[in-house]
Write an enzyme that holds these catalytic residues in place. Structure first.
Site, PDB file in Angstrom:
ATOM      1  N   PHE A   1       0.676  -0.612  -0.042  1.00 20.19           N
ATOM      2  CA  PHE A   1      -0.160   0.308  -0.310  1.00 20.19           C
ATOM      3  C   PHE A   1       1.129   1.189  -0.042  1.00 20.19           C
ATOM      4  O   PHE A   1       1.630   1.574   0.980  1.00 20.19           O
ATOM      5  CB  PHE A   1      -1.028   0.044   1.036  1.00 20.19           C
ATOM      6  CG  PHE A   1      -1.945   1.106   1.512  1.00 20.19           C
ATOM      7  CD1 PHE A   1      -2.935   0.919   0.386  1.00 20.19           C
ATOM      8  CD2 PHE A   1      -1.423   2.698   2.313  1.00 20.19           C
ATOM      9  CE1 PHE A   1      -3.917   2.226   0.259  1.00 20.19           C
ATOM     10  CE2 PHE A   1      -2.228   3.654   1.630  1.00 20.19           C
ATOM     11  CZ  PHE A   1      -3.797   3.304   1.114  1.00 20.19           C
TER      12      PHE A   1
ATOM     13  N   ASP B   1       9.878   2.792   1.495  1.00 20.93           N
ATOM     14  CA  ASP B   1       8.062   3.286   1.563  1.00 20.93           C
ATOM     15  C   ASP B   1       8.167   3.415   2.734  1.00 20.93           C
ATOM     16  O   ASP B   1       8.385   2.021   3.628  1.00 20.93           O
ATOM     17  CB  ASP B   1       7.269   2.709   1.433  1.00 20.93           C
ATOM     18  CG  ASP B   1       5.881   3.544   1.328  1.00 20.93           C
ATOM     19  OD1 ASP B   1       5.817   3.861   2.589  1.00 20.93           O
ATOM     20  OD2 ASP B   1       5.100   3.206   1.058  1.00 20.93           O
TER      21      ASP B   1
ATOM     22  N   LYS C   1       3.078  10.820   8.510  1.00 20.51           N
ATOM     23  CA  LYS C   1       2.490   9.314   9.076  1.00 20.51           C
ATOM     24  C   LYS C   1       3.224  10.021  10.616  1.00 20.51           C
ATOM     25  O   LYS C   1       2.894  11.424  10.916  1.00 20.51           O
ATOM     26  CB  LYS C   1       2.920   8.162   9.582  1.00 20.51           C
ATOM     27  CG  LYS C   1       1.311   7.709   8.824  1.00 20.51           C
ATOM     28  CD  LYS C   1       1.447   6.625   8.092  1.00 20.51           C
ATOM     29  CE  LYS C   1       0.170   5.656   7.812  1.00 20.51           C
ATOM     30  NZ  LYS C   1      -1.165   6.570   7.897  1.00 20.51           N
TER      31      LYS C   1
END
Length: 419
Positions: A154, A239, A272
């Site tokens: 994702f 990522d 995040k």
């Protein structure tokens, strides 16, 4: 109950029917339905807890999906934002600020980046990955049409990041999408080797796959990605949007010797936890990768590097360091994991630090508990958890959470699973 209680209330969990219906009606009248109907109307947070509009208290074991690294309204974070907002709010990308430079310098330090490395600030994880996608298109002078992504990945919902995201249900409504992305099976080195060649611009990979239930790669896989990308002159793009900023007990998951196997990527993407609740993303080029990628004018963002977001990010990193939260995350995991595995109905516990996946085992009739139903019962009992996949739960609480705060959840979990 006082605000300092560590046990969520066990009665009157739901907001009143009339009140809940009112804010749900208001939401549906003025906001986009893309997230579905919200579960709660939250009005306040402190530490590991949030409160809804009815005053009901919840232990937040998701932390805004691994965002609120310091919990809610941490004093250092609040003070940094307040002081920066009172000094300088937004300046556009025509200028820089001490907060922007300071945060970039801190990222260079904790990543131990070589000379030539560079940070590009954006506003989210998907934007960080979009920048990396564009860098991949420019790698080796352009002319490499293919980018490889991994099954289960994702990377975001904007068009480039969406093309890298594995779940077909996310991509299908927006077909044909961005061309040139090849998805290879998870953990299959032979499939990766067959897919990668001189036409490959990059391999995008998460060191820990969060959206399939917190899954690390088989031993040797990240090493194979590094070796194969180096062999053909492609980029290795990590990522770390969810797994970075102390979430696994290291600053970044790939710095953990078991997870990262000592590899050095060409590009790292972050978001995040970096802002601790403020919107910020970062795309970091490692060493001379920066010299062959984007040039002045080829990418940009109005809000990226905003002084307030950067001040928040710097406060997050400095607090994690000052308060020893990397070791704390590992210590809490050491306490929590054996207690979870001792519960009937729980199988494998995956992840590391405070990024944890919980497998729900079949019951006596062979039925795997519905993770969404378990999460709904948990919410009624005062615990926010994430049914990340069928039969799997995800925990990503604040890095500041304590074992005392976790104890009521561990005690309640057997009943939440069985219903």
């Amino acid at each position: 109950m006082t605000d300092t209680d560590t046990t969520p209330a066990t009665t009157d969990r739901a907001q009143s029917t009339d009140q809940a219906q009112t804010w749900r009606d208001d939401f549906s009248r003025v906001l986009s339905p893309v997230f579905g109907s919200p579960q709660l109307d939250l009005v306040r947070g402190e530490g590991s807890y949030v409160w809804d509009a009815a005053g009901t208290k919840y232990l937040d074991l998701l932390a805004g999906i691994a965002v609120n690294a310091l919990g809610h309204c941490h004093p250092a974070w609040v003070n940094a934002i307040t002081e920066q907002a009172a000094t300088l709010g937004h300046i556009s990308n025509f200028f820089t600020s001490p907060a922007q430079i300071g945060l970039a310098e801190k990222l260079h330090e904790i990543l131990d980046l070589p000379a030539g490395s560079a940070v590009f600030f954006s506003n989210s994880g998907t934007e960080a990955n979009e920048a990396a996608f564009k860098m991949a298109r420019r790698a080796a002078g352009g002319g490499r049409p293919f980018i490889i992504a991994i099954d289960g990945a994702f990377h975001g919902r904007t068009m480039g990041a969406l093309a890298l995201t594995a779940k077909e249900a996310y991509r299908a409504p927006f077909a044909p999408g961005v061309p040139g992305v090849v998805h290879v099976p998870y953990g299959d080195v032979e499939a990766l080797e067959a897919a990668i060649n001189e036409n490959t611009a990059a391999v995008f990979i998460e060191p820990v796959q969060g959206e399939v239930g917190v899954r690390t790669h088989p031993a040797g896989y990240l090493t194979a990605v590094r070796e194969l990308t180096t062999k053909v002159g492609a980029l290795m793009i990590l990522d770390e949007v969810q797994s970075g900023i102390g979430r696994t007990g290291s600053w970044f998951a790939h710095q953990d010797p078991e997870i990262g196997e000592g590899i050095t990527p060409d590009i790292i993407t972050l978001a995040k936890g970096l802002g601790g609740g403020m919107p910020i993303g970062a795309t970091i080029t490692v060493g001379d990768a920066n010299t062959k990628l984007l040039e002045a004018g080829q990418h940009g963002t109005t809000f990226g590097g905003n002084p307030i977001a950067c001040a928040a990010g710097l406060a997050v990193l400095e607090t994690i360091e000052k308060d020893g939260l990397l070791d704390h995350a590992l210590d809490v995991n050491d306490w929590l994991t054996p207690r979870l595995t001792a519960i009937d109905g729980i199988g494998e516990i995956t992840g590391q630090g405070l990024l944890i996946g919980i497998e729900l085992l079949p019951d006596a009739d062979g039925q795997v508990p519905d993770s969404k139903a378990v999460a709904a019962r948990a919410l009624d009992a005062g615990f926010i958890i994430n049914p990340v996949a069928p039969g799997r739960l995800r925990l990503a609480p604040p890095l500041t959470i304590t074992t005392d705060e976790l104890t009521p959840f561990v005690e309640a979990l057997p009943g939440l699973i069985t219903g």
